[in-house]
Design an enzyme around this catalytic site. Sequence first.
Site, PDB file in Angstrom:
ATOM      1  N   GLU A  36       0.559  -1.187  -0.178  1.00  0.00           N
ATOM      2  CA  GLU A  36      -0.052   0.366   0.457  1.00  0.00           C
ATOM      3  C   GLU A  36       0.715   0.651   0.076  1.00  0.00           C
ATOM      4  O   GLU A  36       1.405   1.912   1.416  1.00  0.00           O
ATOM      5  CB  GLU A  36      -0.553  -0.141   1.042  1.00  0.00           C
ATOM      6  CG  GLU A  36      -2.489  -0.630   1.018  1.00  0.00           C
ATOM      7  CD  GLU A  36      -2.689  -0.958  -0.329  1.00  0.00           C
ATOM      8  OE1 GLU A  36      -3.472   0.116  -0.313  1.00  0.00           O
ATOM      9  OE2 GLU A  36      -3.206  -2.448  -0.315  1.00  0.00           O
ATOM     10  N   GLU A  77      -5.217   2.591   7.947  1.00  0.00           N
ATOM     11  CA  GLU A  77      -4.879   2.882   6.800  1.00  0.00           C
ATOM     12  C   GLU A  77      -4.693   0.784   6.859  1.00  0.00           C
ATOM     13  O   GLU A  77      -5.508   0.419   6.138  1.00  0.00           O
ATOM     14  CB  GLU A  77      -4.079   3.586   6.667  1.00  0.00           C
ATOM     15  CG  GLU A  77      -3.075   3.087   5.526  1.00  0.00           C
ATOM     16  CD  GLU A  77      -3.655   3.524   4.159  1.00  0.00           C
ATOM     17  OE1 GLU A  77      -4.202   2.702   2.978  1.00  0.00           O
ATOM     18  OE2 GLU A  77      -4.312   4.237   4.282  1.00  0.00           O
ATOM     19  N   GLU A  84     -10.223  -3.379   1.413  1.00  0.00           N
ATOM     20  CA  GLU A  84     -10.110  -3.683   0.926  1.00  0.00           C
ATOM     21  C   GLU A  84     -10.378  -4.528   0.039  1.00  0.00           C
ATOM     22  O   GLU A  84     -10.648  -5.387  -1.535  1.00  0.00           O
ATOM     23  CB  GLU A  84      -9.340  -2.256   0.040  1.00  0.00           C
ATOM     24  CG  GLU A  84      -8.908  -1.139  -0.333  1.00  0.00           C
ATOM     25  CD  GLU A  84      -8.139  -0.824  -0.146  1.00  0.00           C
ATOM     26  OE1 GLU A  84      -7.169  -0.278  -0.646  1.00  0.00           O
ATOM     27  OE2 GLU A  84      -8.662   1.168  -0.212  1.00  0.00           O
ATOM     28  N   ASP A 104     -15.305   3.063   0.092  1.00  0.00           N
ATOM     29  CA  ASP A 104     -15.402   4.369   0.048  1.00  0.00           C
ATOM     30  C   ASP A 104     -15.562   5.004   1.492  1.00  0.00           C
ATOM     31  O   ASP A 104     -14.711   5.580   2.002  1.00  0.00           O
ATOM     32  CB  ASP A 104     -16.422   4.854  -0.753  1.00  0.00           C
ATOM     33  CG  ASP A 104     -16.055   5.022  -2.114  1.00  0.00           C
ATOM     34  OD1 ASP A 104     -15.164   4.706  -2.402  1.00  0.00           O
ATOM     35  OD2 ASP A 104     -17.215   5.638  -3.254  1.00  0.00           O
TER      36      ASP A 104
END
Length: 135
Positions: A36, A77, A84, A104
């Site tokens: 990421e 995060e 995700e 989102d």
Amino acid sequence: MDLKDKNIEKNVEKNKHFLMSVEFALQGVKTVFDEERNMKKHVVFGLFALLMGIVFQLSISEWLWLLLAVFLVWIVEIINTVFENVVDMFTDFHFHPIGKKIKDMAAGAVLVTACFAVIVGLILFVPKIYQLFFN
């Protein structure tokens, strides 16, 4: 049962040893950092903020706020990345409106947390920077 079956069985069992749990957790953190790009940015900004905390010799209470802000961004995060990955797993990387909504919202949580961290940073560092230049 052959050796491959034993390894698969071993991998699905609950972690019985603390050190194995720590090893898996560290692998998870490494995976998020490696995969990421936003996590890399959050780590760089967080380490910079911590360095500024040392430079400006923060008080204990200031350190607590700074550490809270930095670690919250990192944690959220990581959670965002989990969401995700779960959505991608369930949708097989195909668009789904509910999957988009989930992604989102998780990204929004990171944004809100990052805004909190910026506010904490401004409250902590702006007065110290002001004193440095105008006193």
